[in-house]
Design a protein around this motif. Structure first.
Motif, PDB file in Angstrom:
ATOM      1  N   PHE A   1       3.879   5.988  -5.525  1.00  0.00           N
ATOM      2  CA  PHE A   1       3.728   5.890  -6.932  1.00  0.00           C
ATOM      3  C   PHE A   1       2.493   6.735  -7.556  1.00  0.00           C
ATOM      4  N   GLU A   2       1.621   7.344  -6.632  1.00  0.00           N
ATOM      5  CA  GLU A   2       0.765   8.272  -7.012  1.00  0.00           C
ATOM      6  C   GLU A   2       1.653   9.679  -7.412  1.00  0.00           C
TER       7      GLU A   2
ATOM      8  N   ARG B   1      -1.258  11.859   4.216  1.00  0.00           N
ATOM      9  CA  ARG B   1      -1.910  10.697   5.181  1.00  0.00           C
ATOM     10  C   ARG B   1      -0.790  10.029   5.572  1.00  0.00           C
TER      11      ARG B   1
ATOM     12  N   GLU C   1      -3.109  11.645  -0.201  1.00  0.00           N
ATOM     13  CA  GLU C   1      -2.252  10.157   0.126  1.00  0.00           C
ATOM     14  C   GLU C   1      -0.839  10.220   0.703  1.00  0.00           C
TER      15      GLU C   1
ATOM     16  N   SER D   1       2.115   1.737  -3.447  1.00  0.00           N
ATOM     17  CA  SER D   1       1.209   2.349  -4.226  1.00  0.00           C
ATOM     18  C   SER D   1       1.044   3.867  -4.064  1.00  0.00           C
TER      19      SER D   1
ATOM     20  N   GLY E   1      -6.310  14.547  -7.810  1.00  0.00           N
ATOM     21  CA  GLY E   1      -6.145  15.109  -6.355  1.00  0.00           C
ATOM     22  C   GLY E   1      -5.804  14.158  -5.308  1.00  0.00           C
ATOM     23  N   ASN E   2      -5.299  12.975  -5.759  1.00  0.00           N
ATOM     24  CA  ASN E   2      -4.976  11.903  -4.917  1.00  0.00           C
ATOM     25  C   ASN E   2      -3.575  11.920  -4.323  1.00  0.00           C
TER      26      ASN E   2
ATOM     27  N   SER F   1       0.871  -1.168   0.114  1.00  0.00           N
ATOM     28  CA  SER F   1       0.003  -0.159  -0.104  1.00  0.00           C
ATOM     29  C   SER F   1       0.917   1.283  -0.032  1.00  0.00           C
TER      30      SER F   1
ATOM     31  N   TYR G   1      -4.206   3.586  10.263  1.00  0.00           N
ATOM     32  CA  TYR G   1      -4.136   3.973   9.089  1.00  0.00           C
ATOM     33  C   TYR G   1      -4.659   2.940   8.069  1.00  0.00           C
ATOM     34  N   GLN G   2      -4.646   1.670   8.588  1.00  0.00           N
ATOM     35  CA  GLN G   2      -4.850   0.717   7.563  1.00  0.00           C
ATOM     36  C   GLN G   2      -6.317   0.450   7.648  1.00  0.00           C
ATOM     37  N   ARG G   3      -6.830   0.808   8.645  1.00  0.00           N
ATOM     38  CA  ARG G   3      -8.395   0.600   8.933  1.00  0.00           C
ATOM     39  C   ARG G   3      -8.850   1.865   8.279  1.00  0.00           C
ATOM     40  N   GLY G   4      -8.289   2.901   7.958  1.00  0.00           N
ATOM     41  CA  GLY G   4      -8.919   4.092   7.100  1.00  0.00           C
ATOM     42  C   GLY G   4      -9.162   4.910   8.106  1.00  0.00           C
TER      43      GLY G   4
END
Lengths: 346, 221
Positions: free
Chosen positions: A193-194, A265, A262, A190, A257-258, A187, A339-342
């Motif tokens: 890579f944004e 965060r 991201e 990724s 806009g990610n 994750s 973080y993983q749970r959002g």
């Protein structure tokens, strides 16, 4: 710093040390405006061994000693932009690098600096470092991402095989730094890579580099380009545009806009630092959650944009397990679970 | 998996990028957008009222920007495009990372879609487990789902177990819909159809009545 300006013979030399950055290179090159250099040398032998040094004994969460790839990628991107403008081979661009026998030379060689400069069109030669090498190097350091030019085809599309390769290197490091959570490593990759995605879409590619210090649990990734950016005509405009992008209030047709959201965060979850540059304006998100802004009022344009992310993960190599480290381990673990749970980070 | 109508995402992505060993979906403009267009075309070519599988098998990871294009933005087009009426895509995600990313993409866009996931979904954010199917693992709703929407879907699933479809009239069995008007109940079902969480066909004996089925219970062939 421009240390040789032989107008008669047309020979110029710009010395680059650990503190050199893109703005300094642009400033040095401005002295050559109107001159017709026959030979222009970028002299990297002034870089010193502490460039690679991160061997502190104390474990200080959220405190970073060195950010060498940020400076290095900015310098290489500035040289790349200049090389694209000057009519080669009318002018001869050369680079003098410290040789592999020196610690700094070995580091730069591992980072593929000579290969990238040669690809840009510079003639690369080697010499001993200009200064005596003092201090100790961190022998556990890994060159997470060797300096890589993200080159785009004429239709703007990237080389996906190159991206896959770069991604694998980043993912491997995150897997080492997060051994108990492979999904999180994937994750994190990724999200990194944004930023690459944005550089491809809006910046015509760029240069990426990264380091990993297992001993201190630190990861540093920098991505720089010399065109595109967030917009703005003056440094004040650039800062305003950057803040708008940070706040997510920039106009977009659909989606997007990610990148910044991201990365922010992720940085907050790992008590890291995020640096964003738009032209001459820079924003810094610090581990304590505060945000600082600065503008370089040099009078010279600093085109393009840059992003540097510094993450504080857990040390994987032996380091004194201090009380601070023990406390931080549980805090970081809780933060990563959230973080993983959002959820939002503590 | 046992679905006749299957879109092999990785195979198509490799063709678009000319990269035979590609296993990660990244770069919105040069992969996300063309892939979403290709999916849209494929969906339009498929028969109505069938489960259509967007098969992400082999995809190791996906960036949020690409997930956004082939996830919520694609599904919003499905909701608006008359050519895609009665097309019911489900996202078949085999590894946890893409599932996590798609769930976030749908939640960020306040949208939802049906997904099937192999493996544990217990602590995954923005996913609501709905059922387990023998041939493709856990059925989940990816993204945003209100409690009331969830109750309607669970009710539809319950009725599917007794081979019964769901009508707006049946919804009076749910406490929060017992006192509302027929139009309001019908609207709830339409909202779930728009997101392709429920499928429907007209009742052959009463053309004014729609018979709803949970999307994951639609015939695969």
């Amino acid at each position: 710093m421009l240390i040789q300006a032989d107008h008669f013979n047309g020979c110029y030399r710009i010395a680059l040390n650990n503190a050199s950055d893109g703005a300094e290179v642009v400033s040095d090159l401005s002295y050559l405006c109107g001159a017709t250099p026959k030979t222009l040398t970028f002299d990297f032998t002034h870089m010193a061994a502490p460039l690679t040094q991160e061997d502190r004994e104390d474990y200080l969460p959220g405190s970073f000693g060195y950010q060498p790839t940020r400076q290095l990628t900015e310098v290489v991107a500035a040289i790349d932009a200049y090389a694209a403008l000057v009519p080669i081979p009318a002018h001869r661009l050369t680079a003098l690098l410290p040789d592999r026998q020196s610690r700094v030379g070995a580091f730069l060689a591992d980072m593929q600096l000579s290969a990238v400069l040669a690809h840009i069109g510079l003639v690369v030669t080697f010499a001993g470092p200009a200064n005596l090498e003092l201090g100790n190097d961190d022998t556990t350091r890994q060159n997470l991402i060797r300096l890589t030019s993200i080159i785009l085809a004429s239709d703007g599309s990237p080389n996906f095989a190159q991206l896959q390769q770069t991604r694998s290197r980043i993912e491997n490091v995150f897997s080492l730094a997060l051994p108990s959570n492979v999904d999180l490593a994937s994750s994190f990759t990724s999200i990194t890579f944004e930023a690459v995605d944005n550089a491809i879409e809006y910046g015509g590619g760029g240069i990426i580099g990264g380091l990993y210090y297992p001993r201190a649990g630190e990861v540093e990734i920098s991505l720089v380009n010399r065109c595109g950016g967030f917009g703005g005509r003056t440094p004040a405009d650039e800062l305003e545009t950057l803040i708008s992008a940070w706040e997510g209030s920039s106009h977009r047709g659909r989606g997007g806009g990610n990148g910044i959201a991201e990365l922010s965060r992720l940085t907050a979850a790992c008590f890291g630092t995020l640096l964003l540059r738009n032209g001459s304006a820079t924003l810094q998100l610090l581990p304590d959650g505060s945000l600082t802004a600065s503008v370089d009022e040099t009078g010279l344009p600093t085109p393009g944009a840059a992003v540097t992310i510094l993450l504080q993960l857990l040390p994987t190599h032996a380091i004194g397990r201090t009380d601070a480290l023990r406390s931080f381990e549980s805090v970081l673990e809780a933060s990563l679970v959230m973080y993983q749970r959002g959820g939002s980070t503590p | 998996m046992n679905m006749a109508h299957r879109y092999p995402v990785l195979e198509r992505a490799r063709r678009i990028t000319h990269t035979p060993d590609l296993d990660i979906l990244e770069v919105r403009k040069h992969l996300g957008l063309p892939l979403a267009n290709d999916m849209r075309q494929w969906l339009a070519d498929q028969p109505p009222l069938r489960g259509l599988c967007l098969d992400f098998s082999g995809v190791r990871a996906v960036t949020l920007s690409v997930a956004e294009e082939v996830g919520p933005l694609l599904m919003q087009t499905v909701a608006q495009d008359p050519a895609l009426e009665q097309r019911y895509p489900t996202f078949h995600l085999r590894s946890p990372e893409p599932a996590y990313t798609f769930a976030r993409a749908f939640a960020n866009h306040s949208w939802a879609a049906v997904g099937t996931i192999e493996g544990s979904v217990d602590s995954m954010a923005a996913t609501t487990p709905m059922a387990t199917l023998d041939d493709c693992g856990a059925v989940v709703i990816l993204g945003q789902l209100t409690k009331q929407m969830e109750q309607i879907l669970r009710f539809a699933e319950l009725r599917a177990h007794s081979n019964a479809a769901l009508t707006s009239e049946d919804l009076i069995e749910l406490d929060f819909l017992a006192e509302v008007s027929p139009a309001a109940r019908s609207k709830r079902l339409t909202e779930l159809y728009v997101r392709r969480l429920l499928g429907f066909e007209e009742n052959p004996r009463n053309p004014k009545e729609r018979l709803f089925t949970a999307t994951w219970r639609l015939p695969a062939r």
